[in-house]
Design a protein around this motif. Structure first.
Motif, PDB file in Angstrom:
ATOM      1  N   LEU A 137     132.453 -16.796 -34.886  1.00  7.42           N
ATOM      2  CA  LEU A 137     131.162 -17.230 -34.338  1.00  7.42           C
ATOM      3  C   LEU A 137     129.990 -16.791 -35.212  1.00  7.42           C
ATOM      4  O   LEU A 137     128.961 -17.443 -35.235  1.00  7.42           O
ATOM      5  N   GLN A 138     130.108 -15.643 -35.860  1.00 16.76           N
ATOM      6  CA  GLN A 138     129.062 -15.097 -36.721  1.00 16.76           C
ATOM      7  C   GLN A 138     127.711 -15.049 -36.002  1.00 16.76           C
ATOM      8  O   GLN A 138     126.723 -15.617 -36.442  1.00 16.76           O
ATOM      9  N   ILE A 142     124.288  -6.416 -33.023  1.00 18.57           N
ATOM     10  CA  ILE A 142     123.183  -5.641 -32.451  1.00 18.57           C
ATOM     11  C   ILE A 142     123.620  -4.999 -31.132  1.00 18.57           C
ATOM     12  O   ILE A 142     123.320  -3.841 -30.870  1.00 18.57           O
ATOM     13  N   TYR A 143     124.350  -5.752 -30.311  1.00 19.34           N
ATOM     14  CA  TYR A 143     124.845  -5.234 -29.027  1.00 19.34           C
ATOM     15  C   TYR A 143     125.779  -4.050 -29.235  1.00 19.34           C
ATOM     16  O   TYR A 143     125.736  -3.072 -28.492  1.00 19.34           O
ATOM     17  N   TYR A 200     126.776  -6.145 -41.207  1.00 20.46           N
ATOM     18  CA  TYR A 200     127.744  -7.197 -40.895  1.00 20.46           C
ATOM     19  C   TYR A 200     129.188  -6.701 -40.987  1.00 20.46           C
ATOM     20  O   TYR A 200     130.105  -7.364 -40.518  1.00 20.46           O
ATOM     21  N   GLU A 201     129.368  -5.524 -41.546  1.00 26.87           N
ATOM     22  CA  GLU A 201     130.688  -4.894 -41.639  1.00 26.87           C
ATOM     23  C   GLU A 201     130.884  -3.831 -40.554  1.00 26.87           C
ATOM     24  O   GLU A 201     131.886  -3.123 -40.557  1.00 26.87           O
ATOM     25  N   ASN A 245     131.918  -7.383 -32.999  1.00 27.27           N
ATOM     26  CA  ASN A 245     131.379  -7.977 -34.225  1.00 27.27           C
ATOM     27  C   ASN A 245     132.080  -9.307 -34.503  1.00 27.27           C
ATOM     28  O   ASN A 245     133.214  -9.359 -34.954  1.00 27.27           O
ATOM     29  N   THR A 246     131.380 -10.417 -34.244  1.00 24.08           N
ATOM     30  CA  THR A 246     131.961 -11.749 -34.412  1.00 24.08           C
ATOM     31  C   THR A 246     131.917 -12.219 -35.865  1.00 24.08           C
ATOM     32  O   THR A 246     132.318 -13.347 -36.156  1.00 24.08           O
TER      33      THR A 246
END
Length: 195
Positions: free
Chosen positions: A158-159, A165-166, A180-181, A187-188
């Motif tokens: 989904l990215q 953030i959640y 992003y890692e 983490n989608t």
């Protein structure tokens, strides 16, 4: 009820018959996480954070079948406490306040058009939460939903920035490449499907 010695018997009886007791009005805006909802309750003197989290994690919600399969953890009610303005009696039992929010969720959900996406109720709520977190305006929501549904249909990740953030311990307005890692099942960018 807030009564005073200055009131006549007639006024006191009138207050009791009309049910004019002390009330608290509070608002939960759309997109609020459980952490933010807890902060509203503390600010409005409705309940402490400790009481809130105890209810979220341990209360018996058997009358809400959609919660039956959810693990009893801090995320259990995420997406199910309906954002709205509520008027409650001062001194209401904290669990009754939470149940009023769940009742409102049921009322709104049952009034929605039939779900033609093929998603379960739980997955629909998760997807709606992602869309709410990403959308800047009402017009953005259908476009974002379409993108995510298309990615899901093609088994793509989904990215969604909102999932990172959640998951992070502190809220960020802007993500860096290293974020992003971030290692989290939410983490989608790293995991396929809905978190």
């Amino acid at each position: 009820y807030q009564l005073s010695a200055n009131m006549s018997m007639e006024t006191i009886v009138d207050h009791l018959l009309k049910g004019i007791g002390e009330t608290i009005k509070f608002t939960i805006p759309e997109g609020y996480t459980l952490e933010k909802i807890a902060q509203v309750f503390v600010k409005e003197n409705i309940m402490t954070e400790e009481v809130f989290w105890n209810i979220v994690e341990n209360a018996d919600f058997a009358s809400y079948p959609f919660l039956a399969d959810l693990p009893k953890d801090r995320h259990r009610l995420e997406g199910y406490l309906f954002p709205d303005t509520y008027l409650i009696a001062k001194g209401s039992e904290p669990e009754a306040v939470i149940k009023a929010m769940l009742d409102r969720f049921v009322q709104v959900y049952e009034g929605l058009p039939n779900n033609e996406s093929g998603l379960s109720m739980k997955d629909t709520i998760i997807l709606a939460s992602l869309i709410e977190a990403e959308a800047r305006s009402d017009e953005d929501r259908p476009l974002i939903a379409s993108v995510y549904l298309n990615r899901m249909a093609q088994n793509m990740r989904l990215q969604c920035d909102a999932t990172i953030i959640y998951a992070m311990p502190e809220h960020k307005e802007r993500l860096f490449y290293s974020d992003y890692e971030y290692d989290s099942p939410y983490n989608t960018y790293l995991h396929e499907g809905l978190p």
